[in-house]
Design an enzyme around this catalytic site. Structure first.
Site, PDB file in Angstrom:
ATOM      1  N   HIS A 230      -9.405 -21.191 -26.602  1.00  0.00           N
ATOM      2  CA  HIS A 230      -8.574 -21.610 -25.741  1.00  0.00           C
ATOM      3  C   HIS A 230      -8.055 -20.271 -24.792  1.00  0.00           C
ATOM      4  O   HIS A 230      -8.370 -20.286 -23.415  1.00  0.00           O
ATOM      5  CB  HIS A 230      -7.219 -22.002 -26.316  1.00  0.00           C
ATOM      6  N   GLU A 231      -7.561 -19.287 -25.474  1.00  0.00           N
ATOM      7  CA  GLU A 231      -7.124 -18.162 -24.701  1.00  0.00           C
ATOM      8  C   GLU A 231      -8.437 -17.590 -24.075  1.00  0.00           C
ATOM      9  O   GLU A 231      -8.384 -17.151 -22.830  1.00  0.00           O
ATOM     10  CB  GLU A 231      -6.552 -17.038 -25.717  1.00  0.00           C
ATOM     11  N   HIS A 234      -8.973 -19.120 -20.653  1.00  0.00           N
ATOM     12  CA  HIS A 234      -8.067 -18.532 -19.656  1.00  0.00           C
ATOM     13  C   HIS A 234      -8.823 -17.160 -19.026  1.00  0.00           C
ATOM     14  O   HIS A 234      -8.536 -16.961 -17.753  1.00  0.00           O
ATOM     15  CB  HIS A 234      -6.763 -18.150 -20.218  1.00  0.00           C
ATOM     16  N   GLU A 260      -5.160 -24.008 -16.808  1.00  0.00           N
ATOM     17  CA  GLU A 260      -5.095 -24.645 -18.303  1.00  0.00           C
ATOM     18  C   GLU A 260      -6.495 -25.529 -18.261  1.00  0.00           C
ATOM     19  O   GLU A 260      -7.030 -25.701 -19.618  1.00  0.00           O
ATOM     20  CB  GLU A 260      -3.975 -25.703 -18.437  1.00  0.00           C
TER      21      GLU A 260
HETATM   22 ZN    ZN Z   1      -3.250 -22.213 -22.087  1.00  0.00          ZN
END
Ligand code: ZN
Length: 465
Positions: A230-231, A234, A260
């Site tokens: 997830h990170e 980003h 996101e």
């Molecule tokens: Zn996030």
């Protein structure tokens, strides 16, 4: 960073923030903006920069400085009380602070201005161009479809067996696995780092310095792995922005929702896909040999169990948006006064039961679980939902253009995926507003049918419907 430096760093950062704020609302900046707005011979990026700086200038100047100071003090108290209230599950303790935070948000919305609904004045900060009317149009049909899909999965589906994920997992090995996963997706360690924190986040100093943080629990490897992905999503966005955008103040996401979308794309659409597990299973087995004989298909199904739960941050892809819809309904009601703060626990519990058939045992598991409202951040939640919706729409387009995408991912080649995101999304930073960016890339405005098709097809497969 060293603990003993905290006080000095806080002083320096406080001083710099104050100087930055004064410059950002100065008459001098206002004059520069006026001059620049009259010029026609500036580039696309420069024009976007003027637009963004103007917007921020307008919003910052809209609020009287005394009110900001007063709000900052109230917010620190509110956050501290919320933390205590959540620990002891005591909503009454937090209630007066919540009322104040809602009151401030409402006053800010009035200062910022809006056409239709005060919530729109707040949304502008996180998701430029989005309105409460549009949100309602997105949520109304989608909510029913998601609730029906969840019922179908639980009534007719065959729930994957996730027991193969159980065990105890050495934390340092998990750290090394997270590093490997970041390398796999193309995260550049020469322009970043990976460190431990209690709550994972990514911080971008500049495109050449984008730091990822993560956390691990020893009872399961999946939270640490998926948080890293997830990170990492980003971080790919931040690392992929054109360097020249940095000094134009455009080296950031088109919106919180678009940012996101990049993390959800890597974590869920890619990281929880069958092709991903076809090549990742042997990698996982290098770190945790108990998975040497696990089948990629079993792993794929195990990481995609749909389980209605009370806690947003633990929610799966299918139920996640319902958690957000609940919050959006409540915060729009708080802002326009149709819901009172005191009524929140009842309202929360009734709604979550209606959507997910679960009932919180206490407010810590319900209305007190998120930090956002204690900080006065109303209007932030929609970005999480929009991220999922944008990700599905972008992915549909990506698969149209890279027709052998799944085969490539299954063989461990994520280059085509990352290049496409870089070329279409990352490099532009905040040059285009989110609506324009999505339209440019996919040829249509936000269209929720992509998300519905994505989860319906995927979970029909996972649940063998
Ligand atoms: Zn996030």
């Amino acid at each position: 960073m060293p603990r003993r430096g905290v006080a000095t760093r806080a002083q320096v950062s406080g001083k710099l923030s104050k100087m930055l704020f004064e410059l950002s609302v100065s008459d001098e900046l206002g004059r520069y903006l006026e001059q620049l707005e009259e010029r026609s011979n500036i580039s696309l990026e420069e024009t976007a920069s003027v637009r963004e700086v103007r917007k921020q200038y307008r919003r910052r100047k809209a609020i009287p400085p005394e009110l900001i100071e007063e709000f900052n003090i109230a917010r620190s108290k509110s956050q501290a009380t919320w933390a205590e209230a959540r620990r002891t599950s005591d909503f009454a303790l937090f209630l007066p602070h919540l009322k104040k935070m809602v009151e401030y948000a409402r006053r800010f919305a009035d200062y910022y201005g809006y056409e239709d609904h005060p919530y729109d004045g707040l949304l502008e900060e996180y998701e430029p161009g989005m309105t409460s009317v549009q949100l309602r149009q997105i949520i109304e049909p989608l909510r029913g479809e998601i609730v029906r899909l969840i019922r179908r999965l639980s009534d007719q589906g065959s729930r994957p067996d996730s027991s193969l994920l159980e065990g105890t997992f050495d934390i340092d090995t998990q750290r090394r696995l997270a590093r490997r996963a970041l390398k796999v997706i193309g995260y550049d360690f020469d322009a970043g780092s990976l460190d431990d924190v209690p709550h994972p986040f990514t911080t971008a100093i500049a495109p050449g310095d984008v730091r990822v943080t993560n956390r691990y629990v020893d009872a399961a490897f999946t939270p640490g792995l998926f948080a890293a992905l997830h990170e990492g999503g980003h971080a790919l966005y931040d690392q992929g922005m054109d360097e020249k955008l940095f000094h134009l103040r455009l080296a950031r996401g088109a919106s919180y929702g678009v940012h996101e979308s990049q993390s959800r794309m890597i974590e869920n659409v890619v990281g929880r896909s069958r092709p991903f597990w076809m090549f990742f299973q042997p990698i996982l087995a290098e770190f945790f040999p108990q998975f040497t004989h696990a089948s990629p298909d079993d792993l794929y199904r195990a990481v995609n169990v749909v389980a209605p739960s009370l806690i947003r941050v633990e929610a799966d892809e299918v139920t996640y948006n319902l958690h957000i819809m609940l919050r959006i309904e409540i915060e729009t009601g708080l802002i326009d006064g149709s819901i009172t703060a005191a009524d929140l626990p009842r309202r929360w519990n009734e709604t979550i039961e209606r959507y997910l058939s679960v009932v919180p045992a206490n407010d810590a598991q319900g209305v007190l679980q998120d930090v956002h409202w204690s900080m006065g951040s109303l209007g932030y939640f929609p970005s999480y939902m929009l991220g999922n919706l944008y990700a599905a729409q972008l992915h549909a387009k990506l698969r149209d253009e890279v027709t052998d995408l799944d085969e490539r991912i299954a063989s461990g080649n994520l280059r085509a995926l990352v290049d496409w995101l870089r070329e279409n999304v990352h490099r532009y930073g905040a040059v285009y507003p989110p609506t324009e960016l999505i339209q440019r890339i996919t040829g249509s405005p936000l269209d929720t049918s992509h998300f519905m098709r994505y989860i319906t097809e995927k979970y029909a497969d996972v649940y063998r419907l």
